[in-house]
Design an enzyme around this catalytic site. Structure first.
Site, short mmCIF file in Angstrom:
data_model
loop_
_atom_site.label_atom_id
_atom_site.label_comp_id
_atom_site.label_asym_id
_atom_site.label_seq_id
_atom_site.Cartn_x
_atom_site.Cartn_y
_atom_site.Cartn_z
CG ASP A 34 -7.25 -6.57 -0.60
OD1 ASP A 34 -6.82 -7.64 -1.05
OD2 ASP A 34 -6.52 -5.62 -0.26
CG ASP B 216 -0.92 -10.36 -1.93
OD1 ASP B 216 0.04 -10.50 -2.70
OD2 ASP B 216 -0.82 -9.83 -0.82
N1 GLY Z 1 -2.11 -8.09 0.90
C1 GLY Z 1 -2.31 -9.18 1.68
C2 GLY Z 1 -1.17 -9.65 2.49
O1 GLY Z 1 -0.57 -8.88 3.21
O2 GLY Z 1 -0.87 -10.80 2.42
#
Ligand code: GLY
Length: 416
Positions: free
Chosen positions: A130, A197
């Site tokens: 992230d 993601d």
């Molecule tokens: N991991 C990012 C989301 O919850 O979309």
């Protein structure tokens, strides 16, 4: 001039009703005294509201020591504050940059700089994919909106940290660690989990390539996108949330969900991340395979009968209690922003994509989704879902819903 404005409004309305390839009712236009709010009126209204609302939020949290980022709300209804290591830490500064981009006021630039600077240490993070979200939304916007060239160093360092997660045998960046300290993630028995993601974090690598000309960043990002394209999608272009790989053989071990309803369901934000991620990857590579993927995902979303008529999806398209399930405004905002980028590359579907995005934007700008001034703990949008399984952040404000909503407004303003 007035005549022109009227003509534009008529064309807009005709298009909203007429582009019925993606059959939707235009029931969400804000009409007062028979007058539809124009695009510019709406954008100005929402940005003015955002200034006032975020002013309250900033005043509320500025005395905290250390200064932290607002993410959402806590169980006792106060602002949930997070440190730079949190995956959402870049969104609030990113939103401040968008407000500055819109109003060009120095005080908002100062706000954006203040909340961006407290993230610098994220450039050393190697235990999470992230870092892309964290640094691209904050420092990436500082660079693109305010030409802050010092941001380049942070982006390159962060990208260098991110590529330590590259697993060459598989051709992906590992999304989550599986070490015992990872809470519920540690309990799933995964080896090398990759989530859809993760596509969003590739932008940091493409920017690092642009700044350094080091092709390693480009190759890692593009390999990750290609492996994801091959393994994360079903025949109808819906996406699994998690694909777990064997790091020794490179083979797929399983295809599952983490935040969705079931392994075979369509978690709403995951579909939006895929759309946005492949659009962005095409923008960076100009490789047709990524454009085709983005178009196919767009069709899956835009033609999907499981999405309600107002285009704000339930948190999972297949959530078992529909219609008594929470909507996810964040998924809608990400979708609108992605479509407003994708439309540039798809002339034959440009109009339909803009209309779809506009409908989402207008709906999110209505009283049902946009908060009343002074409410919602200072966030802009109501009704998003974080991770329904943890029992938190369900049907609540979230900083990333705000971020992609403001981003969509900025992009919409630039559409002729
Ligand atoms: N991991 C990012 C989301 O919850 O979309």
């Amino acid at each position: 001039m007035m005549k022109d404005k009227f003509a534009i409004t008529v064309v807009l309305i005709a298009c909203l009703f007429g582009c019925k390839e993606y059959k939707r009712e235009a029931s969400t236009l804000i009409a007062t005294e028979n007058k539809v709010e124009t695009k510019q009126e709406l954008i100005d209204r929402v940005f003015l509201f955002s200034e006032k609302q975020y002013d309250l939020l900033i005043n509320n949290i500025s005395n905290e020591k250390p200064l932290l980022q607002p993410r959402g709300v806590t169980k006792d209804n106060s602002v949930r504050l997070v440190p730079y290591q949190d995956w959402t830490s870049g969104f609030f500064p990113g939103s401040l940059w968008y407000i500055y981009k819109h109003n060009q006021k120095n005080e908002w630039k100062a706000n954006a700089i203040k909340f961006t600077n407290i993230l610098e240490s994220a450039k050393y993070i190697t235990n999470s994919h992230d870092v892309g979200f964290m640094l691209d939304c904050s420092y990436g916007n500082a660079y693109s909106i305010a030409n802050d060239t010092l941001s380049k160093h942070v982006i390159v360092k962060g990208a260098t940290s991110l590529i330590t997660r590259y697993r060459p045998k598989i051709g992906v960046l590992q999304s989550w660690d599986t070490t015992p300290n990872m809470g519920w993630i540690s309990k799933r028995g995964w080896d090398t989990p990759v989530i859809i993601d993760n596509m969003m974090n590739l932008e940091l690598l493409y920017k690092a390539f642009e700044f350094t000309n080091d092709s390693t960043f480009y190759k890692v990002a593009s390999n990750h996108a290609l492996t994801t394209l091959n393994n994360h999608f079903r025949e109808d272009y819906s996406s699994f949330h998690v694909v777990d790989y064997n790091n020794k053989t490179g083979n797929v071990r399983s295809k599952q969900t983490a935040q969705g309803y079931s392994d075979s369901s369509s978690w709403a934000r995951g579909q939006a991340w895929g759309l946005y991620g492949f659009t962005q990857t095409y923008e960076n590579t100009k490789d047709q395979v990524f454009l085709d993927q983005a178009k196919n995902i767009a069709h899956y979303i835009m033609e999907n009968e499981k999405i309600p008529n107002d285009l704000i999806p339930y948190w999972d398209y297949d959530a078992p209690g529909i219609p008594n399930e929470p909507r996810d405004a964040s998924a809608a905002a990400v979708t609108a922003s992605a479509l407003l980028s994708l439309q540039h590359y798809v002339p034959e579907e440009k109009e339909a994509m803009i209309v779809y995005a506009e409908k989402i934007i207008r709906r999110l700008s209505s009283n049902d989704y946009l908060a009343d001034l002074g409410s919602n703990q200072g966030f802009l949008l109501k009704h998003s879902v974080g991770n329904i399984h943890t029992g938190e952040e369900n049907d609540e404000p979230l900083n990333y819903a705000d971020y992609y909503f403001l981003e969509a407004l900025i992009k919409w303003q630039e559409v002729n």
